[in-house]
Design a protein around this motif. Structure first.
Motif, PDB file in Angstrom:
ATOM      1  N   VAL A  16     -22.750  30.435  88.070  1.00 48.50           N
ATOM      2  CA  VAL A  16     -23.095  31.198  86.869  1.00 48.50           C
ATOM      3  C   VAL A  16     -23.452  30.246  85.727  1.00 48.50           C
ATOM      4  N   SER A  17     -22.707  29.170  85.592  1.00 49.62           N
ATOM      5  CA  SER A  17     -22.979  28.196  84.533  1.00 49.62           C
ATOM      6  C   SER A  17     -24.321  27.515  84.748  1.00 49.62           C
ATOM      7  N   LEU A  18     -24.648  27.175  86.000  1.00 50.42           N
ATOM      8  CA  LEU A  18     -25.946  26.574  86.304  1.00 50.42           C
ATOM      9  C   LEU A  18     -27.085  27.540  85.987  1.00 50.42           C
ATOM     10  N   ALA A  19     -26.892  28.813  86.318  1.00 51.72           N
ATOM     11  CA  ALA A  19     -27.915  29.817  86.030  1.00 51.72           C
ATOM     12  C   ALA A  19     -28.111  29.965  84.520  1.00 51.72           C
ATOM     13  N   PHE A  20     -27.022  29.904  83.776  1.00 55.91           N
ATOM     14  CA  PHE A  20     -27.109  30.008  82.315  1.00 55.91           C
ATOM     15  C   PHE A  20     -27.909  28.843  81.740  1.00 55.91           C
ATOM     16  N   LEU A  21     -27.639  27.626  82.199  1.00 54.74           N
ATOM     17  CA  LEU A  21     -28.383  26.455  81.719  1.00 54.74           C
ATOM     18  C   LEU A  21     -29.859  26.566  82.072  1.00 54.74           C
ATOM     19  N   ALA A  22     -30.161  27.106  83.261  1.00 59.89           N
ATOM     20  CA  ALA A  22     -31.557  27.316  83.650  1.00 59.89           C
ATOM     21  C   ALA A  22     -32.223  28.313  82.703  1.00 59.89           C
ATOM     22  N   LEU A  23     -31.487  29.358  82.312  1.00 64.72           N
ATOM     23  CA  LEU A  23     -32.007  30.341  81.363  1.00 64.72           C
ATOM     24  C   LEU A  23     -32.342  29.680  80.025  1.00 64.72           C
ATOM     25  N   VAL A  24     -31.465  28.798  79.566  1.00 62.01           N
ATOM     26  CA  VAL A  24     -31.699  28.108  78.298  1.00 62.01           C
ATOM     27  C   VAL A  24     -32.979  27.280  78.367  1.00 62.01           C
ATOM     28  N   VAL A  25     -33.210  26.603  79.491  1.00 58.83           N
ATOM     29  CA  VAL A  25     -34.430  25.805  79.663  1.00 58.83           C
ATOM     30  C   VAL A  25     -35.664  26.699  79.623  1.00 58.83           C
ATOM     31  N   VAL A  26     -35.606  27.859  80.279  1.00 57.63           N
ATOM     32  CA  VAL A  26     -36.733  28.800  80.276  1.00 57.63           C
ATOM     33  C   VAL A  26     -37.025  29.275  78.851  1.00 57.63           C
ATOM     34  N   VAL A  27     -35.978  29.590  78.107  1.00 59.52           N
ATOM     35  CA  VAL A  27     -36.161  30.042  76.720  1.00 59.52           C
ATOM     36  C   VAL A  27     -36.787  28.935  75.877  1.00 59.52           C
ATOM     37  N   MET A  28     -36.396  27.682  76.118  1.00 60.33           N
ATOM     38  CA  MET A  28     -36.963  26.550  75.384  1.00 60.33           C
ATOM     39  C   MET A  28     -38.471  26.468  75.557  1.00 60.33           C
ATOM     40  N   ALA A  29     -38.959  26.875  76.725  1.00 62.78           N
ATOM     41  CA  ALA A  29     -40.396  26.816  76.996  1.00 62.78           C
ATOM     42  C   ALA A  29     -41.182  27.753  76.097  1.00 62.78           C
ATOM     43  N   PHE A  30     -40.518  28.770  75.533  1.00 61.22           N
ATOM     44  CA  PHE A  30     -41.183  29.735  74.667  1.00 61.22           C
ATOM     45  C   PHE A  30     -40.951  29.435  73.188  1.00 61.22           C
ATOM     46  N   MET A  31     -40.318  28.305  72.886  1.00 57.29           N
ATOM     47  CA  MET A  31     -40.066  27.922  71.500  1.00 57.29           C
ATOM     48  C   MET A  31     -40.867  26.667  71.183  1.00 57.29           C
ATOM     49  N   SER A  32     -41.775  26.774  70.235  1.00 54.84           N
ATOM     50  CA  SER A  32     -42.689  25.666  69.943  1.00 54.84           C
ATOM     51  C   SER A  32     -41.959  24.389  69.533  1.00 54.84           C
ATOM     52  N   ASP A  33     -40.851  24.537  68.820  1.00 52.37           N
ATOM     53  CA  ASP A  33     -40.118  23.356  68.364  1.00 52.37           C
ATOM     54  C   ASP A  33     -39.395  22.648  69.496  1.00 52.37           C
ATOM     55  N   MET A  34     -39.141  23.356  70.595  1.00 57.47           N
ATOM     56  CA  MET A  34     -38.369  22.801  71.708  1.00 57.47           C
ATOM     57  C   MET A  34     -39.225  22.439  72.916  1.00 57.47           C
ATOM     58  N   ARG A  35     -40.453  22.952  72.956  1.00 57.65           N
ATOM     59  CA  ARG A  35     -41.283  22.798  74.146  1.00 57.65           C
ATOM     60  C   ARG A  35     -41.566  21.345  74.488  1.00 57.65           C
ATOM     61  N   MET A  36     -41.732  20.500  73.472  1.00 59.06           N
ATOM     62  CA  MET A  36     -42.056  19.101  73.717  1.00 59.06           C
ATOM     63  C   MET A  36     -40.982  18.411  74.552  1.00 59.06           C
ATOM     64  N   ALA A  37     -39.721  18.811  74.354  1.00 56.87           N
ATOM     65  CA  ALA A  37     -38.626  18.197  75.105  1.00 56.87           C
ATOM     66  C   ALA A  37     -38.779  18.434  76.605  1.00 56.87           C
ATOM     67  N   LEU A  38     -39.348  19.578  76.979  1.00 55.49           N
ATOM     68  CA  LEU A  38     -39.528  19.888  78.395  1.00 55.49           C
ATOM     69  C   LEU A  38     -40.621  19.016  79.026  1.00 55.49           C
ATOM     70  N   TYR A  39     -41.532  18.497  78.218  1.00 54.62           N
ATOM     71  CA  TYR A  39     -42.538  17.572  78.726  1.00 54.62           C
ATOM     72  C   TYR A  39     -41.956  16.169  78.886  1.00 54.62           C
ATOM     73  N   ILE A  40     -41.069  15.819  77.967  1.00 51.61           N
ATOM     74  CA  ILE A  40     -40.500  14.469  77.974  1.00 51.61           C
ATOM     75  C   ILE A  40     -39.490  14.296  79.101  1.00 51.61           C
ATOM     76  N   ALA A  41     -38.701  15.333  79.384  1.00 47.33           N
ATOM     77  CA  ALA A  41     -37.610  15.229  80.361  1.00 47.33           C
ATOM     78  C   ALA A  41     -38.078  14.767  81.744  1.00 47.33           C
ATOM     79  N   PRO A  42     -39.133  15.369  82.343  1.00 47.45           N
ATOM     80  CA  PRO A  42     -39.566  14.890  83.670  1.00 47.45           C
ATOM     81  C   PRO A  42     -40.026  13.438  83.654  1.00 47.45           C
ATOM     82  N   ILE A  43     -40.684  13.034  82.549  1.00 47.40           N
ATOM     83  CA  ILE A  43     -41.139  11.641  82.442  1.00 47.40           C
ATOM     84  C   ILE A  43     -39.930  10.701  82.434  1.00 47.40           C
ATOM     85  N   TRP A  44     -38.889  11.086  81.713  1.00 46.41           N
ATOM     86  CA  TRP A  44     -37.671  10.285  81.624  1.00 46.41           C
ATOM     87  C   TRP A  44     -36.998  10.176  82.992  1.00 46.41           C
TER      88      TRP A  44
END
Length: 463
Positions: free
Chosen positions: A413-441
């Motif tokens: 359940v905790s893993l699913a919740f964290l996955a939900l947070v990542v999905v929500v970040m993809a729809f927030m302009s201020d947070m979206r850049m972090a999702l591009y940086i993470a795979p590169i890191w």
């Protein structure tokens, strides 16, 4: 570190000089940061009074994550915490990734907090350059961490105590205002302020989901208690006690404090900048309201910076023990502090001084935007490692002293919740850049790990 006559390497151990009172306040301080004192205004605007539910749900997930970490920390209290557990129970690269990601995360957080310190000092001395204040406190906290772990524990004890006393005072004063039905600006303080201004969730499910991202960022650093296990006196007692109290601390210091504020002020009357807490002091006529709050937030920032440098030194030491960092990080001072790890980490954090000099007023946002996804990676690694830990234990899990409640459902359940947070970040302009940086890191760390492994293999083949 030394070699005996057989050539076997012996690593000097960190000292178990953190007492129970240190552990309890470190755990408490890790749950209270500038995200509560200043960041809560933005979150309130997102979701309204429902912010209390956001913190309650996020706090429950954090509690499960901490219990997963606590289960491993009590079973094997070592420096390096979940990096060591990932390395041992999952594999080489997971241990490498967990350790270096945690290190980078706290480097960024420490840099952001040190930047904030410069801004807080300007409250008293407007002409003081932010880079100069950052430099002074950088030197001070570095010297504290080089002294010994007991010195760190003492400073963190008092830093955390100031935060705790301040929030309790705010809650009590707020309850007095509600009880007295104080009127201000045409609004009367009362419990009904939680729902009469557009409802409990005025922005619906969208606002609630977006608030979870900011809420989870506010909890970043709470996993520090796992790092202290290697230097905790009687960790089998102090670690469980500190972790079990996390949920109550979140209920009181986040849910309780914000609920009281929103009873005093309508959610749509809370300012979008600064701290909503200062409005309590202003409302009861304390002239020094801003002055008092500035001391508190300055202490909160120094506390986070202090904890960041402490944990980074221990994480580098733990990585070196695993063979995932240069052996120079095994070096300890005579007083037991990992001197090389502290100095290298402090050197990286010192870039804050340069950033504040080159980009005055902008450095904080540049830094803080990169920390959220790193925290989520940390928590995900803890939960996945605990699953591998349980699998490796087999029937021996019945002998664990501090078991994860509702396992394995709580982990999934905790893993699913964290996955939900990542999905929500993809729809927030201020947070979206972090999702591009993470795979590169992550790819960068994978390449670094493969190079390290290749070098070690070549060394062994030539011996």
């Amino acid at each position: 570190m030394r070699n005996d006559s057989t050539g076997e390497v012996h690593v000097k151990q960190l000292r178990r000089d953190l007492k129970n009172r240190h552990i309890q306040l470190i755990a408490l301080g890790g749950a209270i940061g500038t995200g509560l004192f200043y960041g809560s205004a933005t979150t309130i605007k997102m979701v309204g009074p429902g912010i209390t539910v956001s913190y309650l749900l996020g706090g429950l997930i954090i509690f499960f994550i901490m219990r997963a970490l606590g289960e491993m920390s009590v079973d094997e209290p070592v420096s390096g915490s979940f990096s060591h557990y990932a390395y041992r129970h999952w594999g080489g690269f997971p241990g490498f990734l967990a350790g270096w990601n945690y290190w980078l995360n706290y480097i960024i957080v420490a840099m952001a907090e040190l930047t904030a310190v410069g801004a807080y000092v300007q409250f008293w001395w407007h002409s003081a350059p932010a880079w100069l204040s950052a430099l002074i406190f950088w030197v001070f906290i570095t010297l504290v961490n080089l002294a010994n772990v007991k010195a760190y524990g003492e400073f963190e004890f008092w830093f955390a105590l100031i935060k705790v006393v301040a929030i309790i005072a705010m809650i009590l004063l707020g309850l007095v205002l509600v009880f007295m039905r104080t009127s201000h600006g045409g609004t009367v303080a009362g419990v009904n302020n939680l729902w009469i201004h557009g409802g409990f969730f005025p922005h619906g499910s969208k606002g609630f989901l977006q608030s979870l991202v900011v809420v989870m960022f506010s909890f970043g650093g709470i996993e520090l208690i796992g790092i202290t296990a290697g230097e905790a006196h009687q960790p089998e007692k102090s670690i469980p006690r500190a972790i079990n109290q996390v949920i109550w601390r979140i209920l009181i210091f986040y849910v309780g404090a914000l609920a009281v504020i929103l009873m005093i002020y309508p959610w749509n009357a809370v300012g979008s900048s600064g701290s909503p807490f200062v409005e309590i002091f202003k409302n009861i006529g304390i002239p020094a309201a801003a002055f008092i709050l500035n001391i508190v937030v300055l202490t909160a920032a120094l506390s986070t910076f202090n904890s960041g440098l402490y944990s980074n030194g221990r994480m580098l030491h733990g990585l070196a023990v695993q063979g995932n960092a240069p052996k120079t990080f095994l070096r300890l001072c005579p007083n037991g502090s990992p001197v090389t790890g502290i100095l290298v980490s402090a050197g990286c954090i010192a870039l804050t001084v340069l950033l504040n000099y080159l980009f005055p007023g902008k450095a904080f946002m540049y830094l803080i935007s990169a920390a959220t996804i790193a925290a989520i990676i940390n928590w995900t690694m803890i939960l996945l490692t605990q699953l591998f830990f349980r699998k490796g234990k087999g029937e021996a899990t019945r002998d664990l002293l501090f078991k994860m409640p509702f396992y394995p459902a709580s982990s999934y359940v905790s893993l699913a919740f964290l996955a939900l947070v990542v999905v929500v970040m993809a729809f927030m302009s201020d947070m979206r850049m972090a999702l591009y940086i993470a795979p590169i890191w992550i790819v960068f760390l994978f390449i670094a790990y493969r190079i390290k492994t290749s070098v070690n293999t070549n060394k062994q083949s030539t011996m």
